[in-house]
Design a protein around this motif. Structure first.
Motif, PDB file in Angstrom:
ATOM      1  N   ARG A 122       0.915  -0.987   0.071  1.00 19.20           N
ATOM      2  CA  ARG A 122      -0.109   0.141  -0.135  1.00 19.20           C
ATOM      3  C   ARG A 122       0.999   1.414  -0.058  1.00 19.20           C
ATOM      4  O   ARG A 122       0.780   2.271  -0.931  1.00 19.20           O
ATOM      5  CB  ARG A 122      -1.017  -0.037   1.120  1.00 19.20           C
ATOM      6  CG  ARG A 122      -1.954   1.036   1.250  1.00 19.20           C
ATOM      7  CD  ARG A 122      -3.197   0.621   2.393  1.00 19.20           C
ATOM      8  NE  ARG A 122      -2.428   0.692   3.578  1.00 19.20           N
ATOM      9  CZ  ARG A 122      -2.615   1.743   4.410  1.00 19.20           C
ATOM     10  NH1 ARG A 122      -3.383   2.577   4.160  1.00 19.20           N
ATOM     11  NH2 ARG A 122      -2.065   1.669   5.728  1.00 19.20           N
ATOM     12  N   MET A 175     -15.559   5.445   7.633  1.00 20.29           N
ATOM     13  CA  MET A 175     -16.144   4.008   7.861  1.00 20.29           C
ATOM     14  C   MET A 175     -15.157   3.403   8.821  1.00 20.29           C
ATOM     15  O   MET A 175     -13.983   3.455   8.315  1.00 20.29           O
ATOM     16  CB  MET A 175     -16.502   3.329   6.709  1.00 20.29           C
ATOM     17  CG  MET A 175     -17.712   4.153   6.020  1.00 20.29           C
ATOM     18  SD  MET A 175     -17.888   3.816   4.095  1.00 20.29           S
ATOM     19  CE  MET A 175     -18.557   2.206   4.095  1.00 20.29           C
ATOM     20  N   GLY A 198      -7.055   6.326  -3.024  1.00 23.33           N
ATOM     21  CA  GLY A 198      -6.310   5.030  -2.820  1.00 23.33           C
ATOM     22  C   GLY A 198      -6.982   4.039  -2.114  1.00 23.33           C
ATOM     23  O   GLY A 198      -7.538   4.358  -0.987  1.00 23.33           O
TER      24      GLY A 198
END
Ligand SMILES: C[S@@+](CC[C@H](N)C(=O)[O-])C[C@H]1O[C@@H](n2cnc3c(N)ncnc32)[C@H](O)[C@@H]1O
Length: 236
Positions: A70, A119, A168
């Motif tokens: 990531r 979230m 992303g």
């Protein structure tokens, strides 16, 4: 020295994958090791071992993706831009700010704005603007970073407000109709000549949707195994 916490370690997914992998592999080996098994039981044992090994491999890959892949993909996305330093940047679904703060570090007089619905996904404990702002403070870019609550499908910005719009690992969380709305919104808030860069495992689908929206300047490049980078330049 304090370190930023960019979160999204997906603990639930990794632990579930590991547990399922171990159970299936052990169950399969026990079936195969038992003497006098029927052909059906042997076939079942082999399938369990294969499924278990697959599940363990996916867990290891996920762990690599969140810890190493990531940040690597985010860096590669940001490196695609030749920064002047005065850009206005929007990060859609910024979360704890990995891309947002990465972009802010490349700015001098420009600003990076993050928007998110905050979230809680995949067993993370918290997702909140205070965490993102704390990360920006630790990284020394708090003067260039702003974070707001909002939805990718209805961005609270005027048309053509940003030079660079990034995102992303967000779009695969959006239902298909919201995904298209979010792409339209990203286009709307991007200046003519500006760029949109989106990292996602659905980058191929996103590119098709962009073309259906009439945008032709669209490219997809693979930046990690199973993860693509969608690049769009707004020309009109
Ligand atoms: C996997 S996290 C990625 C966070 C960050 N972009 C990164 O790379 O670390 C997905 C983020 O998208 C946000 N998100 C999901 N649906 C959204 C929506 N409709 N609008 C805005 N943000 C959303 C979630 O709250 C979460 O912070």
């Amino acid at each position: 020295m304090m370190k930023p916490n960019y979160g999204y370690h997906v603990p639930h997914l990794i632990l579930t994958g590991l547990a399922a992998g171990l159970l299936l592999s052990c169950g399969g080996v026990m079936l195969l090791a038992h003497p006098g098994q029927s052909a059906l039981a042997m076939a079942l044992g082999v399938m369990c071992v294969i499924a278990g090994a697959g599940s363990l491999l996916v867990s290891v890959w996920l762990r690599w993706l969140v810890e190493t892949g990531r940040p690597m993909a985010t860096r590669r996305m940001l490196d695609r831009i030749q920064w002047r330093g005065d850009e206005e940047v929007l990060d859609i679904g910024c979360g704890p700010g990995l891309a947002l703060i990465g972009a802010a570090k490349r700015l001098t007089s420009g600003h990076a704005t993050g928007i998110d619905k905050w979230m809680i996904l995949h067993g993370e404990k918290r997702n909140a603007p205070e965490i993102t702002l704390e990360n920006a403070r630790i990284e020394g870019v708090e003067d260039r970073v702003k974070v707001i609550d909002g939805d990718a499908a209805s961005l609270p910005f005027q048309d053509k407000s940003f030079d660079v719009v990034i995102s992303g690992f967000v779009f695969h969380h959006l239902p298909p109709e919201i995904r298209v709305k979010a792409l339209q919104e990203a286009l709307r808030v991007t200046r003519i000549g500006g760029r949109i860069l989106i990292i996602d495992d659905s980058s191929g689908k996103l590119a098709r949707s962009m073309k259906e929206l009439g945008v032709m300047n669209v490219q997809v490049r693979r930046i990690l195994f199973m993860v693509g980078l969608l690049e769009v330049r707004r020309t009109a």
